[in-house]
Write an enzyme that holds these catalytic residues in place. Structure first.
Site, short mmCIF file in Angstrom:
data_model
loop_
_atom_site.label_atom_id
_atom_site.label_comp_id
_atom_site.label_asym_id
_atom_site.label_seq_id
_atom_site.Cartn_x
_atom_site.Cartn_y
_atom_site.Cartn_z
N ASN A 1 10.79 3.66 7.94
CA ASN A 1 11.91 4.59 7.73
C ASN A 1 13.06 4.28 8.69
O ASN A 1 12.83 4.06 9.88
CB ASN A 1 11.46 6.02 7.97
CG ASN A 1 10.13 6.32 7.32
OD1 ASN A 1 10.00 6.21 6.12
ND2 ASN A 1 9.13 6.63 8.14
N GLU B 1 7.45 -3.55 11.36
CA GLU B 1 8.28 -2.41 10.94
C GLU B 1 9.68 -2.53 11.52
O GLU B 1 10.67 -2.23 10.86
CB GLU B 1 7.64 -1.07 11.35
CG GLU B 1 6.20 -0.86 10.89
CD GLU B 1 5.95 -1.10 9.41
OE1 GLU B 1 6.90 -0.93 8.61
OE2 GLU B 1 4.82 -1.48 9.04
#
Ligand code: B3K
Ligand code: ZN
Length: 878
Positions: free
Chosen positions: A271, A304
């Protein structure tokens, strides 16, 4: 069961939405009983949208509270809301604001998609289709919008309020509530949305980018775990620096937050500015985390973080393009680890993983191309083919273009597509255009399923002084793809002369050869080298330069020559594995090994162990016999896992028993009293020492069992303790049961360490393990809503315990299908992932095939999630 066509989504049907959402204003009122979500979506028609075109928004299980356009409530006849979404029949043909309100029950959300609660903390998971469980939306990756998020929550249970981007406001909201407002200036698809609300501790740090931006870094976790986040923070800072050095990519916001949660469907989620992690990939301290855990944390933190450019700044047009971001980002994290640690060791470990996980997928009923062209349930396509084979494709591109050419392609890709959602075609076009090459045929790698077999025949003509390699590639049919195209195979190679040094040639003809790279792009080719004074030994597919099965028919003598002399460390390792594989496969098929061949392998292993130039981590990988699954795959059909298990253990004994003295000396010499450190050299030392212990056990060396028990009891860190426990349990030593009991008593209170106990137990190749697992699951305190616990036990069993899972009496298969049926009602993603363990069933012998089929058929009649029914249908179609 659903029919074949129901719910199937096809790539060829892709069309842009007639409306787009350009900005999103979300207001979350988070209360202990429920959460109210008010969404203001600024919507506009795209050019060419005809009047009266309905706006169809996705929704999943939402109940609409109120709805208005530009502040005016809608009439019931203006829209329809059901379990799958919301349709506005005739929205205005201009920019307008749609306002909706829904109320969620995060507490009851056991699917862990959308907004849910993990150990009291509210958190979200939206990729791929979770945002539609939060509000009605165009939940597709090609809709990029800017998000503003206001969160209100009770101060006592949720003092920390986080969302994407930058914090712009906070304050008191009365009645014991407080609020925070976050704004993310970067337009993003909804799958990158995140929020977290909870009572969390944190560690903070900062990183200054090359251009001088000071970024505040924080990792949030449950109170008391802060010290266990330091390695993750260190990994994050090194990742940020590496991406600047290697790819010129800088971070773009003023804050980067990571939150560790205990209930999470996979590893972590990228995210924007707010990564959410499974806590097993954040927490580490020497007495509870192994070297493997430290390595995994470093890798996933990097992965990530790297998504910020490959995934977030440039995202996917649709979910068929998933490997656009995943394959590329895995490639990037592999390169990071290679640069930070040892390139050779990283490559070998990655290839071991690829063969263990991806090859069986690609050769079984679930085979699919890295870019599939249809799916029924996209969650079932977060596969090792999309991730790891996707990374291999990017690696081949880098091999073909060279490092500088690859970088030019990456730069052009960002220049063209930053801030947009794109496709594999556009990705390849950037590399083709930046380098002036044609990649049309190369693209087939993305479209075709199956592992190609590369066969090589060699011949030497002493008179003409020529050496010829005949190459042939073949890919077998896979479900839905009967015929296959020739792929572009980059084959790195070298020729070795009689004394082991590199051998040159005066000319070469027949196929495209660039230096030490053959590019095979047809079904067959012949490469002839001239000016070759002695028969060379060819080292082929150096560094595993293409994800293929190599069939070179080379002799044991040549293989052992390569094991001693090849300048390519990967092929030195491969040669030793190939020799062990050939002996094991022949023995399973009924031809026992000769004493001479085992002695030769044993000596080569001994020389490897004694080498003064090879490093410990490499030796730890080399001193092995291929695992049972690999031997099974090599045999290919009618597999009897019990026979393989017996042969492999006998071979381990035959090869390593004569080395007992040397192994024990190494074991003792590698002892260390230095404090634990996760650096590459210390990790390698521990890996080799624990490997020697495992081999002493496998070789049934006198005293080995007691030595392992002593190491277990006296270990100064979890790596050494686990190694002793795992190898004793695998060898089923008399001491192992006591060690298992001690481990549970000692660490059972720490859920992440309990997972290790669950996994070692589930992998034990002994009768009775199924009953033990049933008892564990039947214990009312076992948390059936936690994916880590469930996976540690049952996924480990289905993937790693082939003798017990594939029992001829079917008990292993039934245990797994019964588990799948039960857990499917709680968390379909965990259930369907466990079910994929069955992908080996068509390779088994007849009684086992029957037993597997019976267990799978038993699932068929039940009411199943789309996740499980999709896997089951494909599994049974073969
Ligand atoms: N992108 C996420 C995976 C989401 C999985 C959804 N089923 C983590 C990653 O690959 O980085
Ligand atoms: Zn990823």
């Amino acid at each position: 069961m659903r029919t074949e066509t129901e719910h199937t989504i096809y790539l060829k049907d892709y069309a842009p939405s007639p409306y787009r959402i350009v900005s999103v204003d979300l207001d979350f009122k988070i209360l202990v009983e429920n959460t109210r979500v008010r969404a203001l979506l600024t919507v506009e028609p795209i050019e060419g949208t005809a009047p009266g075109t309905p706006l169809v928004l996705d929704g999943d299980g939402l109940v609409l509270g109120s709805i208005a356009i530009d502040g005016a409530p809608l009439m019931l006849s203006d829209y329809a809301a059901n379990d799958d979404g919301l349709t506005l029949f005739e929205p205005p043909l201009r920019k307008f604001v749609l306002e909706t309100e829904v109320t969620l029950q995060p507490e009851n959300n056991t699917k862990l998609m959308g907004l849910y609660r993990s150990s009291g903390t509210w958190c979200t998971q939206c990729e791929p289709e979770g945002f539609r469980r939060i509000t009605y939306y165009l939940d597709r990756p090609d809709n990029l919008a800017v998000f503003k998020v206001r969160m209100t929550a009770p101060l006592d249970v949720a003092p920390v309020l986080l969302a994407n981007g930058n914090l712009v406001d906070t304050g008191d909201a009365g009645d014991g509530l407080h609020y925070a407002v976050w704004e993310d200036p970067f337009p993003k698809p909804a799958y990158l949305f995140a929020l977290v609300a909870g009572d969390l501790g944190s560690i903070t740090d900062s990183f200054t980018t090359g251009s001088g931006r000071k970024v505040d870094l924080a990792i949030y976790c449950s109170h008391g775990k802060e010290a266990q986040c330091l390695w993750a923070m260190d990994s994050l800072k090194r990742s940020m620096a590496w991406d600047e050095r290697r790819f010129g990519l800088e971070y773009d916001l003023d804050v980067f937050n990571i939150v560790a949660v205990s209930d999470f469907n996979f590893g972590a989620m990228e995210n924007k500015g707010l990564n959410i992690f499974n806590d097993r990939l954040v927490f580490a301290k020497p007495d509870t985390a192994t070297d493997g855990d430290y390595d995994g944390i470093e890798r996933v933190i990097a992965h990530e973080y790297f998504h910020n450019w490959t995934g977030n700044r440039v995202t996917c047009r649709d979910w068929f393009q998933l490997c656009l971001k995943e394959g590329l980002t895995v490639y990037r994290d592999q390169e990071f680890t290679s640069d930070e640690r040892s390139r050779a060791v990283k490559r070998i470990s990655d290839v071991v993983t690829l063969r263990r996980a991806q090859f069986p997928e690609d050769g079984g009923p679930l085979a699919h191309p890295p870019r599939p062209d249809q799916y029924r349930e996209i969650n079932n396509f977060y596969t090792t083919t999309v991730y790891e084979k996707g990374a291999e494709i990017v690696r081949m591109l880098a091999t073909l273009l060279g490092e500088a050419g690859f970088r030019k392609g990456m730069d052009l890709y960002f220049e063209r597509h930053d801030g947009s959602a794109t496709t594999i075609e556009a990705f390849l076009a950037a590399f083709a255009d930046a380098n002036g090459v044609n990649l049309d045929q190369f693209k087939t790698w993305y479209l075709q399923a199956g592992t190609p077999k590369l066969s090589v025949d060699e011949s030497y003509d002493a008179e003409k002084q020529t050496y010829t390699l005949k190459l042939k590639q073949e890919t077998l049919p896979t479900p839905g793809q009967a015929t296959k195209q020739a792929l572009v195979l980059p084959i790195k190679f070298g020729l070795l002369g009689p004394n082991g040094s590199p051998m040159g040639w005066s000319g070469v003809s027949g196929a495209e050869v660039r230096g030490e790279l053959i590019v095979l792009d047809g079904a067959t080719a012949e490469v002839t080298f001239t000016g070759i004074a002695n028969r060379p030994v060819a080292s082929l597919l150096r560094g595993f330069s293409a994800p293929v099965v190599l069939d070179s028919q080379s002799s044991q003598e040549d293989q052992l020559f390569l094991a001693r002399h090849d300048s390519d460390p990967f092929n030195r390792w491969q040669a030793l594995q190939d020799v062990g594989m050939a002996l094991a496969v022949a023995a399973v098929k009924g031809t026992p090994w000769s004493d001479a061949s085992v002695t030769a392998l044993s000596q080569a292993m001994g020389d490897t162990l004694g080498s003064e130039t090879l490093d410990d981590a490499f030796k730890a990988l080399a001193l092995n016999i291929p695992d049972e699954q690999s031997i099974g795959r090599e045999i290919g059909r009618d597999i009897d896992p019990d026979a393989i298990h017996l042969v492999r253990n006998a071979l381990l004994r035959a090869v390593f028993e004569p080395l007992a003295t040397q192994l024990l000396a190494t074991y003792n010499a590698l002892a260390s009293t230095a404090p634990y450190s996760p650096d590459a050299a210390s990790t390698g030392r521990r890996a080799l020492r624990n490997r020697t212990l495992g081999l002493l056990l496998a070789g049934e060396a006198a005293g080995a069992q007691v030595l392992a028990a002593q190491q277990y009891a006296g270990a100064g860190n979890m790596t050494d303790r686990m190694a002793a426990l795992a190898s004793s349990t695998y060898a089923n030593t008399p001491e192992s049961l006591g060690m298992l009991a001690d481990f549970r008593a000692r660490f059972g209170g720490d859920p992440l360490v309990l997972d290790k106990w669950l996994a070692v137990t589930a992998a034990a190749p002994r009768d009775g393990v199924i009953d033990e697992m049933k008892a564990i699951l039947a214990d009312p305190s076992f948390p059936k809503t936690n994916p880590n616990r469930l996976r540690s036990l049952v996924a480990t069993f289905a993937m790693n315990n082939i003798t017990q899972f594939a029992r001829a009496d079917g008990a292993g298969f039934r245990f797994v299908t019964e588990f799948v049926a039960e857990v499917d009602k709680i968390n379909p993603q965990v259930a369907s992932r466990v079910l994929t363990g069955f992908r080996i069933w068509p390779m088994l012998d007849a009684p086992r095939r029957e037993a597997a089929k019976a267990a799978l058929s038993g699932l068929q009649g039940q009411s199943l999630s789309r996740n499980v029914s999709d896997i089951l249908t494909r599994m049974l179609a073969s």
